[in-house]
Write an enzyme that holds these catalytic residues in place. Structure first.
Site, PDB file in Angstrom:
ATOM      1  N   HIS A 105      66.244  50.950  65.773  1.00 45.47           N
ATOM      2  CA  HIS A 105      65.267  51.516  64.835  1.00 45.47           C
ATOM      3  C   HIS A 105      64.623  50.423  64.006  1.00 45.47           C
ATOM      4  O   HIS A 105      65.211  49.371  63.776  1.00 45.47           O
ATOM      5  CB  HIS A 105      65.926  52.556  63.911  1.00 45.47           C
ATOM      6  CG  HIS A 105      67.098  52.027  63.149  1.00 45.47           C
ATOM      7  ND1 HIS A 105      68.346  51.936  63.724  1.00 45.47           N
ATOM      8  CD2 HIS A 105      67.223  51.551  61.894  1.00 45.47           C
ATOM      9  CE1 HIS A 105      69.187  51.424  62.839  1.00 45.47           C
ATOM     10  NE2 HIS A 105      68.537  51.176  61.723  1.00 45.47           N
ATOM     11  N   HIS A 107      62.854  49.869  60.191  1.00 42.68           N
ATOM     12  CA  HIS A 107      62.678  50.394  58.846  1.00 42.68           C
ATOM     13  C   HIS A 107      61.244  50.098  58.400  1.00 42.68           C
ATOM     14  O   HIS A 107      60.755  48.983  58.592  1.00 42.68           O
ATOM     15  CB  HIS A 107      63.594  49.682  57.846  1.00 42.68           C
ATOM     16  CG  HIS A 107      65.056  49.905  58.084  1.00 42.68           C
ATOM     17  ND1 HIS A 107      65.783  50.817  57.374  1.00 42.68           N
ATOM     18  CD2 HIS A 107      65.921  49.322  58.955  1.00 42.68           C
ATOM     19  CE1 HIS A 107      67.056  50.780  57.782  1.00 42.68           C
ATOM     20  NE2 HIS A 107      67.166  49.882  58.739  1.00 42.68           N
TER      21      HIS A 107
HETATM   22  P1  5GP Z   1      70.707  50.217  59.671  1.00 42.07           P
HETATM   23  O1  5GP Z   1      71.761  49.890  58.662  1.00 42.07           O
HETATM   24  O2  5GP Z   1      71.386  50.604  60.959  1.00 42.07           O
HETATM   25  O3  5GP Z   1      69.642  49.199  59.842  1.00 42.07           O
HETATM   26  O4  5GP Z   1      69.942  51.478  59.114  1.00 42.07           O
HETATM   27  C1  5GP Z   1      70.386  52.782  59.256  1.00 42.07           C
HETATM   28  C2  5GP Z   1      69.605  53.620  58.298  1.00 42.07           C
HETATM   29  O5  5GP Z   1      69.826  54.973  58.620  1.00 42.07           O
HETATM   30  C3  5GP Z   1      70.053  53.435  56.834  1.00 42.07           C
HETATM   31  O6  5GP Z   1      68.936  53.036  56.056  1.00 42.07           O
HETATM   32  C4  5GP Z   1      70.562  54.822  56.434  1.00 42.07           C
HETATM   33  O7  5GP Z   1      70.202  55.173  55.122  1.00 42.07           O
HETATM   34  C5  5GP Z   1      69.926  55.735  57.454  1.00 42.07           C
HETATM   35  N1  5GP Z   1      70.695  56.911  57.816  1.00 42.07           N
HETATM   36  C6  5GP Z   1      72.044  56.989  57.994  1.00 42.07           C
HETATM   37  N2  5GP Z   1      72.389  58.242  58.368  1.00 42.07           N
HETATM   38  C7  5GP Z   1      71.238  58.960  58.418  1.00 42.07           C
HETATM   39  C8  5GP Z   1      70.944  60.323  58.717  1.00 42.07           C
HETATM   40  O8  5GP Z   1      71.817  61.133  59.024  1.00 42.07           O
HETATM   41  N3  5GP Z   1      69.638  60.695  58.685  1.00 42.07           N
HETATM   42  C9  5GP Z   1      68.651  59.822  58.335  1.00 42.07           C
HETATM   43  N4  5GP Z   1      67.415  60.312  58.314  1.00 42.07           N
HETATM   44  N5  5GP Z   1      68.881  58.546  58.029  1.00 42.07           N
HETATM   45  C10 5GP Z   1      70.161  58.116  58.071  1.00 42.07           C
END
Ligand code: 5GP
Length: 144
Positions: A105, A107
């Site tokens: 993903h 951001h």
């Molecule tokens: P990462 O740390 O993998 O780069 O980002 C994961 C993102 O997913 C985080 O910003 C977190 O807030 C978001 N996130 C975690 N669980 C969920 C969820 O159940 N739904 C949504 N919409 N976002 C989530």
């Protein structure tokens, strides 16, 4: 190669399959965009590839290309919807880099001078706020 094997039951895979809800703003054949549930700034939006892959190294180039093209499109809408001076795009690979959900993903973080980002994946926003923010992004996308 990723340090983390792909888990087909990760939260984003469940959102793609419709097993978990999300405040969606955009969807096409290869990508999906929705509000981050723990926004670091109002308007924090995520773009995911529909193809399985824990990070950018696990994903086929075509799927990665689709994700970044959707990121550009949605980021323009987020910038407009939140009247942002700038837009930060972030993409984390591996827990050592801070990744917490192991499905590729990007951001999208609207930024304004003097406004710091909140902590990463820390504080849940309420549903009403997320839906209102999603509606703003959807409206900006519809305006082209
Ligand atoms: P990462 O740390 O993998 O780069 O980002 C994961 C993102 O997913 C985080 O910003 C977190 O807030 C978001 N996130 C975690 N669980 C969920 C969820 O159940 N739904 C949504 N919409 N976002 C989530």
């Amino acid at each position: 190669m990723s340090a983390q094997p792909y888990d087909p039951d990760n939260i984003f895979a469940k959102i793609i399959r419709g097993e978990m809800p999300a405040f969606k703003v955009y969807e096409d054949e290869h990508t999906l965009a929705f509000m981050d549930i723990m926004p670091q700034v109002p308007g924090h939006t995520l773009v995911i590839a529909k193809a399985p892959g824990a990070d950018m190294f696990e994903l086929a180039d075509e799927a990665l290309q689709a994700a970044i093209v959707t990121t550009k499109k949605v980021a323009a809408a987020v910038k407009q919807a939140f009247d942002a001076q700038g837009v930060m795009i972030a993409q984390l690979n591996g827990s050592a880099a801070g990744q917490t959900v192991f499905h590729l993903h990007f951001h999208i973080l609207p930024r304004n001078a003097g406004i710091e980002l909140g902590f990463h994946a820390r504080e849940m926003a309420d549903a009403e706020t997320l839906e209102a923010h999603a509606a703003r992004v959807r409206a900006a996308l519809a305006n082209g």
